[in-house]
Every structure is written in C-alpha cells, then in structure tokens.
Design a protein around this motif. Structure first.
Motif, PDB file in Angstrom:
ATOM      1  N   LEU A  58       0.836  -1.205   0.000  1.00 26.30           N
ATOM      2  CA  LEU A  58       0.000   0.000   0.000  1.00 26.30           C
ATOM      3  C   LEU A  58       0.869   1.254   0.000  1.00 26.30           C
ATOM      4  N   LEU A  59       1.922   1.247   0.813  1.00 27.02           N
ATOM      5  CA  LEU A  59       2.854   2.384   0.831  1.00 27.02           C
ATOM      6  C   LEU A  59       3.466   2.625  -0.540  1.00 27.02           C
ATOM      7  N   GLU A  60       3.881   1.541  -1.195  1.00 24.18           N
ATOM      8  CA  GLU A  60       4.486   1.669  -2.524  1.00 24.18           C
ATOM      9  C   GLU A  60       3.483   2.216  -3.533  1.00 24.18           C
ATOM     10  N   LEU A  61       2.222   1.800  -3.407  1.00 25.79           N
ATOM     11  CA  LEU A  61       1.185   2.273  -4.317  1.00 25.79           C
ATOM     12  C   LEU A  61       0.905   3.756  -4.108  1.00 25.79           C
ATOM     13  N   ILE A  62       0.818   4.180  -2.844  1.00 31.65           N
ATOM     14  CA  ILE A  62       0.546   5.587  -2.544  1.00 31.65           C
ATOM     15  C   ILE A  62       1.704   6.470  -2.987  1.00 31.65           C
ATOM     16  N   GLY A  63       2.915   5.979  -2.827  1.00 32.57           N
ATOM     17  CA  GLY A  63       4.090   6.710  -3.273  1.00 32.57           C
ATOM     18  C   GLY A  63       4.604   7.688  -2.230  1.00 32.57           C
ATOM     19  N   GLU A 102      -5.446  16.112 -11.611  1.00 37.68           N
ATOM     20  CA  GLU A 102      -6.160  15.053 -12.329  1.00 37.68           C
ATOM     21  C   GLU A 102      -6.287  13.819 -11.450  1.00 37.68           C
ATOM     22  N   PRO A 103      -7.388  13.071 -11.598  1.00 34.96           N
ATOM     23  CA  PRO A 103      -7.512  11.829 -10.827  1.00 34.96           C
ATOM     24  C   PRO A 103      -6.440  10.828 -11.227  1.00 34.96           C
ATOM     25  N   PRO A 104      -6.031   9.952 -10.310  1.00 36.62           N
ATOM     26  CA  PRO A 104      -5.023   8.948 -10.650  1.00 36.62           C
ATOM     27  C   PRO A 104      -5.541   7.997 -11.725  1.00 36.62           C
ATOM     28  N   ALA A 105      -4.625   7.435 -12.502  1.00 37.57           N
ATOM     29  CA  ALA A 105      -5.009   6.475 -13.543  1.00 37.57           C
ATOM     30  C   ALA A 105      -5.295   5.102 -12.936  1.00 37.57           C
ATOM     31  N   ASP A 106      -4.540   4.737 -11.909  1.00 31.85           N
ATOM     32  CA  ASP A 106      -4.731   3.430 -11.287  1.00 31.85           C
ATOM     33  C   ASP A 106      -6.098   3.386 -10.608  1.00 31.85           C
ATOM     34  N   PRO A 107      -6.917   2.351 -10.887  1.00 27.60           N
ATOM     35  CA  PRO A 107      -8.255   2.295 -10.293  1.00 27.60           C
ATOM     36  C   PRO A 107      -8.257   2.227  -8.770  1.00 27.60           C
ATOM     37  N   VAL A 108      -7.221   1.616  -8.177  1.00 31.01           N
ATOM     38  CA  VAL A 108      -7.159   1.565  -6.713  1.00 31.01           C
ATOM     39  C   VAL A 108      -6.929   2.966  -6.158  1.00 31.01           C
ATOM     40  N   LEU A 109      -5.979   3.693  -6.726  1.00 36.42           N
ATOM     41  CA  LEU A 109      -5.723   5.059  -6.264  1.00 36.42           C
ATOM     42  C   LEU A 109      -6.917   5.961  -6.529  1.00 36.42           C
ATOM     43  N   LYS A 110      -7.610   5.699  -7.616  1.00 35.86           N
ATOM     44  CA  LYS A 110      -8.810   6.486  -7.923  1.00 35.86           C
ATOM     45  C   LYS A 110      -9.875   6.271  -6.844  1.00 35.86           C
ATOM     46  N   ARG A 111      -9.925   5.065  -6.301  1.00 37.15           N
ATOM     47  CA  ARG A 111     -10.890   4.760  -5.234  1.00 37.15           C
ATOM     48  C   ARG A 111     -10.422   5.340  -3.892  1.00 37.15           C
ATOM     49  N   LEU A 112      -9.101   5.276  -3.651  1.00 34.06           N
ATOM     50  CA  LEU A 112      -8.561   5.821  -2.399  1.00 34.06           C
ATOM     51  C   LEU A 112      -8.606   7.346  -2.378  1.00 34.06           C
ATOM     52  N   PHE A 113      -8.521   7.967  -3.573  1.00 39.10           N
ATOM     53  CA  PHE A 113      -8.526   9.428  -3.692  1.00 39.10           C
ATOM     54  C   PHE A 113      -9.589   9.830  -4.716  1.00 39.10           C
ATOM     55  N   LEU A 146      -6.617  -0.999   2.870  1.00 43.73           N
ATOM     56  CA  LEU A 146      -6.209  -2.295   2.321  1.00 43.73           C
ATOM     57  C   LEU A 146      -7.405  -3.035   1.734  1.00 43.73           C
ATOM     58  N   ARG A 147      -8.535  -3.015   2.446  1.00 40.01           N
ATOM     59  CA  ARG A 147      -9.731  -3.696   1.937  1.00 40.01           C
ATOM     60  C   ARG A 147     -10.244  -3.021   0.666  1.00 40.01           C
ATOM     61  N   LEU A 148     -10.222  -1.697   0.637  1.00 39.29           N
ATOM     62  CA  LEU A 148     -10.636  -0.998  -0.579  1.00 39.29           C
ATOM     63  C   LEU A 148      -9.749  -1.374  -1.755  1.00 39.29           C
TER      64      LEU A 148
END
Length: 200
Positions: free
Chosen positions: A32-37, A59-70, A149-151
């Motif tokens: 998760l840390l690596e994904l958030i950056g 702009e919203p993130p391209a990654d769907p997980v980051l788009k959901r987190l942010f 993590l669940r998201l």
C-alpha cells in the motif's frame, strides 16, 4: 482470542497474531505504501517546507485503486451533470479541490500504513505468534489502514456491491483470486472486531 481484536482496559485494543498473519499484514501495508508513493517533498528532504506548500495533482489517478482511495470530490455517481457546461464546472471544482487536499490525504494514508508496519516490527513473535497491543491513537491508524487495504483489494477483485462479495465465498480453491479473497475477508473481520473493541 486469536485473530479477533479485544478491548484493552483504559482504551485501545489487542489481537493475537501468528507469524504468518503478521507477515501478510506487513506485506500488504508495504505494498500500500508503494502504491501511494512518496510525498511531494521526497526529492528535497532537506527542505521541510517543500512538501508543506507543494500543490497536489489536479487530475484523478489512472490506477483504479488510487482512484478509489482518492476519489473526485465533485462527482456524484447518482446524479449526472445536466449539461456539458455543468460537467466542465464539476471537473474544474474537482481539480481545484484535489490540488489542495490530495497531498494531505496521501500523507495520512502513508502515516497509517507506516503505523501498521512499525507496530508489527516492534513485536517479538515466537513460534506461536505474538499479542499486538494498540493505544487508542494507534487503533485509529490501524482502522484507517485496514480500510484502505480492503478498498485496494476490493478494487483488484472488482467488488462493486454485496452481491459480488457473496460470489467470492463460493470461489473454488483452484481459482487464482482465492488467496486475495481470503485476505479481503480476513481483513474485514479484523476491521469489524477492531471497531467493536473501540466502542465505549
């Protein structure tokens, strides 16, 4: 009781974790840390003001997980814009909001994931595992990290509603998604028991 958070006298919560569970949670938190950056000031760590005053992305993130987190602040899946002009206005407001808030949101999610990693690293598990004891403040950080993590896992599994979750229970053992499904369900149990343990 193993795998379930229980309240501690005076606040906080505790859970017994075996070495495999510790390893899984830590690995997921690191991912998760690596994904958030890193933060925006990571290139110039000697300047603490760089991160404080850096503009975030518009702009919203391209990654769907980051788009959901942010997620976008000015989008409403229940209500579509009534005109192209209104859609453009929503995009402009959303971009402005994101630019001023996303860095703080990312920092908070990084802090939560780091709190999980540090708490696990501080354990001295034996062959049977260890008991993790969290202060009320650390418990809140764990709740945030477990939710993220669940998201993240839910997006990777393409879970959109409760019906999708029900289907996951019936996956055969040979399905390649099965380990991720088990992690998703287990983290949900941890999150739920932690919420209950913190209730007054």
């Amino acid at each position: 009781m193993p795998g379930l958070f229980e309240p501690l006298p005076g606040g906080g919560a505790a859970v017994a974790l075996d070495p495999v569970e510790i390893s899984i949670i830590r690995s997921l938190a690191v991912q998760l840390l690596e994904l958030i950056g890193p933060g925006p000031g990571a290139d110039s760590p000697q300047d603490p003001l760089a991160e404080l005053f850096a503009d975030g992305p518009s702009e919203p993130p391209a990654d769907p997980v980051l788009k959901r987190l942010f997620p976008d602040a000015y989008s409403d899946p229940e209500e579509a814009p009534h005109s192209p002009a209104e859609a453009e206005e929503w995009r402009a407001h959303s971009a402005e909001f994101r630019r001023y808030t996303e860095n703080d949101l990312r920092a908070g999610k990084r802090d939560n994931a780091l709190a999980v990693i540090r708490a696990l690293d501080a354990l001295a598990p034996d062959e049977g595992g260890a008991v993790l004891k969290l202060t009320p403040q650390d418990s809140q950080r764990w709740l945030g990290a477990l939710n993220d993590l669940r998201l993240a896992i839910g997006i990777r599994l393409e879970i959109a509603d409760d019906d999708d979750t029900d289907l996951l229970y019936g996956l055969p053992d040979e399905d390649p998604r099965k380990p991720m499904v088990m992690a998703y369900l287990w983290l949900g149990g941890l999150q739920e028991t932690l919420v209950h343990a913190l209730m007054p």
